[in-house]
Design a protein around this motif. Structure first.
Motif, short mmCIF file in Angstrom:
data_model
loop_
_atom_site.label_atom_id
_atom_site.label_comp_id
_atom_site.label_asym_id
_atom_site.label_seq_id
_atom_site.Cartn_x
_atom_site.Cartn_y
_atom_site.Cartn_z
N ARG A 214 3.99 12.95 8.01
CA ARG A 214 3.22 11.75 7.74
C ARG A 214 4.13 10.53 7.65
O ARG A 214 5.11 10.51 6.92
N CYS A 215 3.76 9.49 8.40
CA CYS A 215 4.45 8.20 8.31
C CYS A 215 5.96 8.33 8.35
O CYS A 215 6.66 7.92 7.44
N TYR B 80 0.90 3.48 -2.52
CA TYR B 80 1.57 4.50 -1.72
C TYR B 80 0.74 5.78 -1.75
O TYR B 80 -0.05 6.03 -2.66
N TRP C 229 10.35 4.61 4.53
CA TRP C 229 10.25 6.04 4.23
C TRP C 229 11.41 6.78 4.87
O TRP C 229 11.85 6.45 5.97
N TRP D 199 4.24 0.54 14.00
CA TRP D 199 4.00 -0.07 12.70
C TRP D 199 4.96 -1.24 12.42
O TRP D 199 5.74 -1.21 11.49
N CYS E 75 3.27 6.98 3.10
CA CYS E 75 2.87 5.64 3.54
C CYS E 75 2.76 4.70 2.35
O CYS E 75 2.21 5.06 1.32
N PHE F 223 -5.56 2.84 4.82
CA PHE F 223 -4.57 1.79 5.01
C PHE F 223 -4.96 0.60 4.13
O PHE F 223 -6.12 0.21 4.10
#
Length: 453
Positions: A429-430, A192, A138, A402, A180, A227
């Motif tokens: 986010r992420c 995703y 990302w 991660w 994500c 997830f």
């Protein structure tokens, strides 16, 4: 060296020495990565730089000016970048594939070359074999002139001589953020998350998409947030966490990897009162690894049950059979309420589990989300004492987070830890976790090089 052949004396002023920041010390690189960027702080008064790659059999030197690095908002960081082009990368990598480490150093001087200062050094090694496949990650993007609100998924194929990453899934001009993502080990299917471009860290507006990577089309949309992990080496089904906490039961939800259709969920009745999240399915299909944690609720301005924020996590392994998982067994148990173990990832040979650990006395220091306190650990898949990966955790506040392995069994298994510091106070986010004290730039400066060896 001066035009008359003499060498300038060392600079004596305070703060004149450049500081090498990237690459990390003792990092192992695949020979077919084809690109690397050296990042440094220039030191006071310096405008001319020599970047050296050297060992007993290699002496490669690049002379360059500072290519200034700016943040995603266009603000100066005070750092300089130098990127090896594919030809120079190939020369250094070919001569040192599977060999001794190469020491990277920087020498710096003012424009008149009146003196010279040397930097700290970093050692890099090149693996013996190429790394197959590619990496998806990302990256923050600018939309309608505004940075830091949205982002997309980018891809870089190892072996592609073009150093430019491919924008794989980006929101374009839509008011969306593609975030994500979870890729099947065969590389054919992905899930995703997509939500509004509002830089938040909650699941209220998040929807999950099942995506055909080859056809570049969505197979299913509006799947629940959470997830995900795909089955074994294929993609015919996937498990997902109950991301929004719709159920109070500790369970994994099963879906078809070809249609997105809901299948039978796996309930772990003996783990009542905890959340099951962060699943990772072993390549041989035999075991599901996951985090058993407590969802964080009751924070100021955050009253959701999302599993984006969890604490007091332990790593578990469960037996996978058909469309279900049974017999969960603790692999790494949290030593106290102040320890959080999370984001497990099983190696492709099934021998090791890499994971995050954050320890602290406050929620901020042991939250699973974007935690600067997080460090990487590994443990045998059969159990044992976790070992800290100190070369990856080489500094405090790195936000190591991660981690992921390469999908194939190779002599060089790539534990690709996504990691970064925040460049603003906005929570995203992420976020990408590529470690750099200076925000990366893709500008390639004009340089002269000298090779020997």
């Amino acid at each position: 060296m001066r035009s008359d052949g003499s060498s300038p004396p060392p600079c004596s002023g305070q703060g004149t020495a450049p500081q090498l920041v990237y690459p990390p010390d003792q990092v192992l690189l695949p020979p077919n990565m084809n690109v690397i960027e050296v990042q440094l702080l220039p030191g006071a008064g310096n405008t001319v730089f020599e970047i050296d790659f050297a060992n007993a059999g290699t002496d490669v030197r690049f002379e360059t000016k500072c290519t200034a690095i700016t943040s995603t908002r266009g603000q100066a960081t005070g750092g300089c970048a130098f990127a090896l082009d594919p030809t120079d990368w190939s020369y250094v990598a070919t001569h040192n594939r599977g060999g001794d480490p190469v020491t990277v150093t920087v020498r710096a001087a003012p424009e008149n070359l009146s003196c010279v200062s040397g930097s700290n050094s970093r050692m890099i090694s090149y693996a013996a074999e190429d790394l197959a496949g590619g990496i998806y990650y990302w990256q923050s993007t600018t939309q309608n002139g505004v940075a830091g609100k949205t982002g997309g998924i980018f891809r870089k194929d190892f072996g592609n001589p073009d150093p430019t990453p491919e924008p794989f899934l980006t929101p374009g001009n839509l008011n969306k953020c593609v975030g994500c993502h979870f890729l099947s080990r065969d590389g054919l299917v992905m899930t995703y998350g997509s939500d509004d471009a509002d830089s938040d860290d909650e699941y209220g507006d998040l929807k999950v998409v099942l995506y055909d990577v080859t056809k570049r089309t969505a197979t299913a949309t509006n799947l629940p947030a959470g997830f995900q992990t795909f089955k074994a080496a294929g993609h015919d089904m996937f498990f997902a966490s109950d991301g929004r906490g719709q159920s109070n039961s500790p369970e994994l939800l099963a879906y078809s990897g070809t249609t997105g259709q809901s299948m039978t969920s796996s309930l772990f009745a003996g783990l009542t009162g905890k959340r099951v999240t962060h699943p990772d399915w072993s390549r041989d299909g035999a075991t599901i690894y996951f985090t058993l944690a407590t969802a964080i609720t009751g924070l100021s301005g955050y009253n959701l049950k999302d599993d984006l924020h969890v604490t007091n996590g332990s790593i578990y392994a469960a037996t996978a059979s058909g469309t279900g998982a049974t017999n969960p067994v603790a692999l790494v148990t949290a030593a106290s309420a102040d320890e959080n173990n999370y984001y497990p990832a099983i190696s492709p040979d099934g021998r090791s589990v890499i994971f995050d650990r954050a320890v602290g006395t406050t929620l901020a220091t042991h939250d699973s989300y974007n935690n600067p306190n997080a460090k990487l650990f590994a443990v045998p898949a059969t159990g044992g004492t976790p070992v800290e990966l100190k070369k990856a955790n080489y500094a405090d506040g790195m936000t190591n987070s991660w981690p992921r392995w390469s999908p194939f069994v190779q002599t060089t298994a790539c534990g690709c830890a996504t990691r970064a510091r925040r460049t603003s106070t906005a929570i995203r986010r992420c976020r990408p976790r590529i470690r750099a004290a200076i925000t990366p730039s893709h500008s390639i400066p004009t340089a002269r090089s000298r090779r020997s060896g």
